[in-house]
Design a protein around this motif. Structure first.
Motif, PDB file in Angstrom:
ATOM      1  N   HIS A  15       0.901  -1.098   0.386  1.00 47.47           N
ATOM      2  CA  HIS A  15       0.112  -0.058  -0.099  1.00 47.47           C
ATOM      3  C   HIS A  15       0.768   1.060  -0.614  1.00 47.47           C
ATOM      4  CE1 HIS A  15       1.229  -0.886   3.788  1.00 47.47           C
ATOM      5  NE2 HIS A  15       0.317   0.896   4.314  1.00 47.47           N
ATOM      6  N   GLU A  16       0.421   2.050  -0.724  1.00 49.82           N
ATOM      7  CA  GLU A  16       0.924   4.236  -0.394  1.00 49.82           C
ATOM      8  C   GLU A  16      -0.251   4.541  -0.085  1.00 49.82           C
ATOM      9  OE1 GLU A  16       2.732   4.761  -4.152  1.00 49.82           O
ATOM     10  OE2 GLU A  16       3.763   3.893  -3.733  1.00 49.82           O
ATOM     11  N   GLY A  17      -0.392   4.917   1.572  1.00 55.44           N
ATOM     12  CA  GLY A  17      -1.193   5.755   2.111  1.00 55.44           C
ATOM     13  C   GLY A  17      -2.385   4.272   2.525  1.00 55.44           C
ATOM     14  N   GLN A  18      -3.750   5.165   2.108  1.00 60.55           N
ATOM     15  CA  GLN A  18      -4.551   3.745   2.433  1.00 60.55           C
ATOM     16  C   GLN A  18      -4.556   2.964   1.157  1.00 60.55           C
ATOM     17  OE1 GLN A  18      -7.962   4.392   4.876  1.00 60.55           O
ATOM     18  NE2 GLN A  18      -6.587   5.986   5.818  1.00 60.55           N
ATOM     19  N   GLU A  19      -4.209   2.553  -0.221  1.00 64.21           N
ATOM     20  CA  GLU A  19      -4.691   2.362  -1.553  1.00 64.21           C
ATOM     21  C   GLU A  19      -3.803   1.525  -1.874  1.00 64.21           C
ATOM     22  OE1 GLU A  19      -4.704   3.456  -6.224  1.00 64.21           O
ATOM     23  OE2 GLU A  19      -4.619   4.861  -4.492  1.00 64.21           O
ATOM     24  N   ILE A  20      -4.096  -0.096  -2.119  1.00 60.30           N
ATOM     25  CA  ILE A  20      -3.212  -1.285  -2.922  1.00 60.30           C
ATOM     26  C   ILE A  20      -2.611  -0.927  -4.472  1.00 60.30           C
ATOM     27  CG2 ILE A  20      -3.299  -3.446  -2.756  1.00 60.30           C
ATOM     28  CD1 ILE A  20      -3.662  -3.099  -0.392  1.00 60.30           C
ATOM     29  N   VAL A  21      -1.267  -0.633  -4.027  1.00 58.26           N
ATOM     30  CA  VAL A  21      -0.116  -0.402  -5.413  1.00 58.26           C
ATOM     31  C   VAL A  21       0.231  -1.488  -5.817  1.00 58.26           C
ATOM     32  CG1 VAL A  21      -1.025   2.184  -4.470  1.00 58.26           C
ATOM     33  CG2 VAL A  21       1.277   0.176  -4.390  1.00 58.26           C
ATOM     34  N   ARG A  22       0.043  -2.751  -5.021  1.00 58.32           N
ATOM     35  CA  ARG A  22       1.220  -3.612  -5.808  1.00 58.32           C
ATOM     36  C   ARG A  22       0.336  -5.159  -5.211  1.00 58.32           C
ATOM     37  NH1 ARG A  22       4.382  -1.300  -2.334  1.00 58.32           N
ATOM     38  NH2 ARG A  22       5.283   0.234  -4.329  1.00 58.32           N
ATOM     39  N   PHE A  23       0.487  -6.294  -5.873  1.00 59.17           N
ATOM     40  CA  PHE A  23       0.162  -7.185  -5.589  1.00 59.17           C
ATOM     41  C   PHE A  23       1.227  -7.957  -4.604  1.00 59.17           C
ATOM     42  CE2 PHE A  23      -0.278 -12.252  -7.257  1.00 59.17           C
ATOM     43  CZ  PHE A  23      -1.484 -11.817  -7.187  1.00 59.17           C
ATOM     44  N   HIS A  24       2.270  -7.852  -4.840  1.00 59.46           N
ATOM     45  CA  HIS A  24       3.230  -8.705  -3.752  1.00 59.46           C
ATOM     46  C   HIS A  24       4.483  -7.821  -3.858  1.00 59.46           C
ATOM     47  CE1 HIS A  24       5.995 -10.606  -6.500  1.00 59.46           C
ATOM     48  NE2 HIS A  24       4.873 -10.515  -7.534  1.00 59.46           N
ATOM     49  N   ALA A  25       5.277  -8.061  -2.159  1.00 57.35           N
ATOM     50  CA  ALA A  25       6.031  -6.822  -2.968  1.00 57.35           C
ATOM     51  C   ALA A  25       7.522  -8.136  -2.800  1.00 57.35           C
ATOM     52  CB  ALA A  25       6.089  -6.414  -1.292  1.00 57.35           C
ATOM     53  N   HIS A  26       8.139  -9.462  -2.076  1.00 55.98           N
ATOM     54  CA  HIS A  26       8.706 -10.555  -2.483  1.00 55.98           C
ATOM     55  C   HIS A  26       7.995 -11.739  -2.372  1.00 55.98           C
ATOM     56  CE1 HIS A  26       7.212 -10.325   1.445  1.00 55.98           C
ATOM     57  NE2 HIS A  26       7.762  -9.787   2.169  1.00 55.98           N
ATOM     58  N   GLU A  27       9.136 -13.198  -2.651  1.00 51.29           N
ATOM     59  CA  GLU A  27       8.729 -14.572  -2.292  1.00 51.29           C
ATOM     60  C   GLU A  27       7.674 -14.523  -1.546  1.00 51.29           C
ATOM     61  OE1 GLU A  27      11.749 -16.275  -4.089  1.00 51.29           O
ATOM     62  OE2 GLU A  27      11.394 -15.721  -5.859  1.00 51.29           O
ATOM     63  N   HIS A  28       8.167 -14.543   0.032  1.00 51.35           N
ATOM     64  CA  HIS A  28       8.004 -14.671   1.303  1.00 51.35           C
ATOM     65  C   HIS A  28       6.111 -14.396   1.287  1.00 51.35           C
ATOM     66  CE1 HIS A  28      11.503 -14.734   1.098  1.00 51.35           C
ATOM     67  NE2 HIS A  28      12.475 -13.764   1.647  1.00 51.35           N
ATOM     68  N   TRP A  29       5.008 -15.350   1.393  1.00 55.25           N
ATOM     69  CA  TRP A  29       3.735 -14.952   1.560  1.00 55.25           C
ATOM     70  C   TRP A  29       3.593 -15.617   2.670  1.00 55.25           C
ATOM     71  CZ3 TRP A  29       0.600 -14.942  -3.570  1.00 55.25           C
ATOM     72  CH2 TRP A  29       1.149 -14.344  -4.755  1.00 55.25           C
ATOM     73  N   LEU A  30       3.409 -15.228   3.595  1.00 62.52           N
ATOM     74  CA  LEU A  30       3.029 -15.343   4.812  1.00 62.52           C
ATOM     75  C   LEU A  30       1.987 -15.181   5.712  1.00 62.52           C
ATOM     76  CD1 LEU A  30       6.551 -13.856   6.729  1.00 62.52           C
ATOM     77  CD2 LEU A  30       6.113 -16.408   5.667  1.00 62.52           C
ATOM     78  N   THR A  31       1.272 -17.227   6.474  1.00 58.67           N
ATOM     79  CA  THR A  31       0.012 -17.480   7.322  1.00 58.67           C
ATOM     80  C   THR A  31       0.507 -17.119   9.084  1.00 58.67           C
ATOM     81  OG1 THR A  31      -1.233 -18.277   5.057  1.00 58.67           O
ATOM     82  CG2 THR A  31      -1.776 -17.838   7.778  1.00 58.67           C
ATOM     83  N   CYS A  32      -0.165 -15.456   9.071  1.00 56.69           N
ATOM     84  CA  CYS A  32      -0.059 -15.812  10.285  1.00 56.69           C
ATOM     85  C   CYS A  32      -1.146 -15.781  11.752  1.00 56.69           C
ATOM     86  CB  CYS A  32       0.699 -13.841  10.183  1.00 56.69           C
ATOM     87  SG  CYS A  32       2.778 -13.645   9.456  1.00 56.69           S
ATOM     88  N   ALA A  33      -1.632 -15.276  12.760  1.00 64.42           N
ATOM     89  CA  ALA A  33      -1.510 -15.852  14.087  1.00 64.42           C
ATOM     90  C   ALA A  33      -2.107 -14.415  14.439  1.00 64.42           C
ATOM     91  CB  ALA A  33      -0.806 -16.227  15.402  1.00 64.42           C
ATOM     92  N   LEU A  34      -3.623 -14.484  14.664  1.00 64.47           N
ATOM     93  CA  LEU A  34      -3.964 -12.837  14.676  1.00 64.47           C
ATOM     94  C   LEU A  34      -3.762 -12.194  15.855  1.00 64.47           C
ATOM     95  CD1 LEU A  34      -7.963 -13.582  14.228  1.00 64.47           C
ATOM     96  CD2 LEU A  34      -6.642 -12.783  13.124  1.00 64.47           C
ATOM     97  N   ARG A  35      -3.223 -12.981  16.847  1.00 70.00           N
ATOM     98  CA  ARG A  35      -2.606 -12.161  17.788  1.00 70.00           C
ATOM     99  C   ARG A  35      -1.502 -13.144  17.953  1.00 70.00           C
ATOM    100  NH1 ARG A  35      -5.506 -11.272  23.645  1.00 70.00           N
ATOM    101  NH2 ARG A  35      -3.629 -10.060  25.009  1.00 70.00           N
ATOM    102  N   PHE A  36      -0.116 -12.365  18.872  1.00 70.17           N
ATOM    103  CA  PHE A  36       1.607 -13.709  19.353  1.00 70.17           C
ATOM    104  C   PHE A  36       1.620 -12.150  20.259  1.00 70.17           C
ATOM    105  CE2 PHE A  36       5.783 -13.782  17.486  1.00 70.17           C
ATOM    106  CZ  PHE A  36       5.864 -15.127  18.339  1.00 70.17           C
ATOM    107  N   LYS A  37       2.144 -12.457  21.093  1.00 66.23           N
ATOM    108  CA  LYS A  37       3.256 -11.729  21.933  1.00 66.23           C
ATOM    109  C   LYS A  37       2.680  -9.962  22.354  1.00 66.23           C
ATOM    110  CE  LYS A  37       7.605 -14.439  21.254  1.00 66.23           C
ATOM    111  NZ  LYS A  37       8.323 -14.597  21.304  1.00 66.23           N
ATOM    112  N   ASP A  38       0.437 -10.446  22.135  1.00 60.93           N
ATOM    113  CA  ASP A  38       0.873  -8.798  22.304  1.00 60.93           C
ATOM    114  C   ASP A  38       1.180  -8.142  21.352  1.00 60.93           C
ATOM    115  OD1 ASP A  38      -1.292  -9.863  24.388  1.00 60.93           O
ATOM    116  OD2 ASP A  38      -0.341  -9.936  25.665  1.00 60.93           O
ATOM    117  N   ARG A  39       1.584  -7.858  20.555  1.00 59.87           N
ATOM    118  CA  ARG A  39       2.369  -7.029  19.195  1.00 59.87           C
ATOM    119  C   ARG A  39       0.923  -6.460  18.960  1.00 59.87           C
ATOM    120  NH1 ARG A  39       6.692 -10.614  15.916  1.00 59.87           N
ATOM    121  NH2 ARG A  39       8.138 -10.789  18.106  1.00 59.87           N
TER     122      ARG A  39
END
Length: 208
Positions: A15-39
């Motif tokens: 994104h730039e601002g609140q607009e999506i401007v690209r499909f991906h930025a690198h090859e590392h496409w991850l699925t993450c937990a909704l909550r982790f170490k209260d970050r």
């Protein structure tokens, strides 16, 4: 979408601002937990990756993402073991996973998704296919449609022929090797509806 996500995702700064401007930025496409170490991070922050959300893990696999090695270490280790078993290779490093997946999920030099012909009989639970009516999840002998409101209708899975598969082949192999992919309960509710009414038409409507 009004749909609630079970996971977050990361494929870089999109994104730039609140607009999506690209499909991906690198090859590392991850699925993450909704909550982790209260970050805590807000969406749309400058120089910070764009938060993505997935309805369930099967949807994230269809998008070509894999478990994060930091916030989902046990799932990541199970994923790599299933990858080695399903593809008949040594347990891979993260870079090997990501490089192979990147070649399977998009056409090189474009943002166009790759689709893969595979026999219906070879597809494990959790794989997604493309049908004329839209994407559908393979679940036992059934196909369950998926859209902006989640899983909706179920139909009988074709017994023969080839499917047009959305989920990258390496991830299909991971599923076939027994990786315990998380699938939203709505998919099983739709499947149970056609099992419970075998004399009804093959498509059964399930409330969203």
């Amino acid at each position: 979408m009004p749909l609630r996500g079970a996971w977050t995702g990361n494929r870089g700064i999109l994104h730039e601002g609140q607009e999506i401007v690209r499909f991906h930025a690198h090859e590392h496409w991850l699925t993450c937990a909704l909550r982790f170490k209260d970050r805590w991070h807000e969406q749309w922050q400058p120089r910070h990756f764009t938060w993505l959300y997935f309805h369930d893990e099967a949807v994230s696999f269809a998008a070509g993402h894999r478990p994060c090695a930091e916030c989902r270490r046990a799932s990541y280790n199970a994923f790599r073991a299933a990858w080695a078993d399903g593809l008949g290779v040594d347990v891979p490093a993260a870079k090997e996973l990501d490089h192979q997946l990147h070649g399977e999920r998009i056409v090189r030099g474009t943002h166009r998704r790759r689709l893969h012909p595979m026999p219906w009989s070879a597809l494990p639970d959790g794989a997604f296919v493309q049908r004329r009516s839209g994407p559908a999840l393979v679940l036992g002998s059934s196909l369950v449609t998926w859209g902006p409101h989640g899983y909706g209708t179920a139909a009988a899975r074709p017994p023969r022929g080839h499917a047009t598969v959305i989920t990258p082949p390496a991830l299909v192999a991971v599923l076939a090797a027994g990786y315990p992919v998380q699938i939203d309960d709505g998919a099983r509710e739709a499947r149970h509806a056609i099992i419970a009414h075998p004399r009804d038409p093959v498509i059964a409507r399930v409330p969203s």
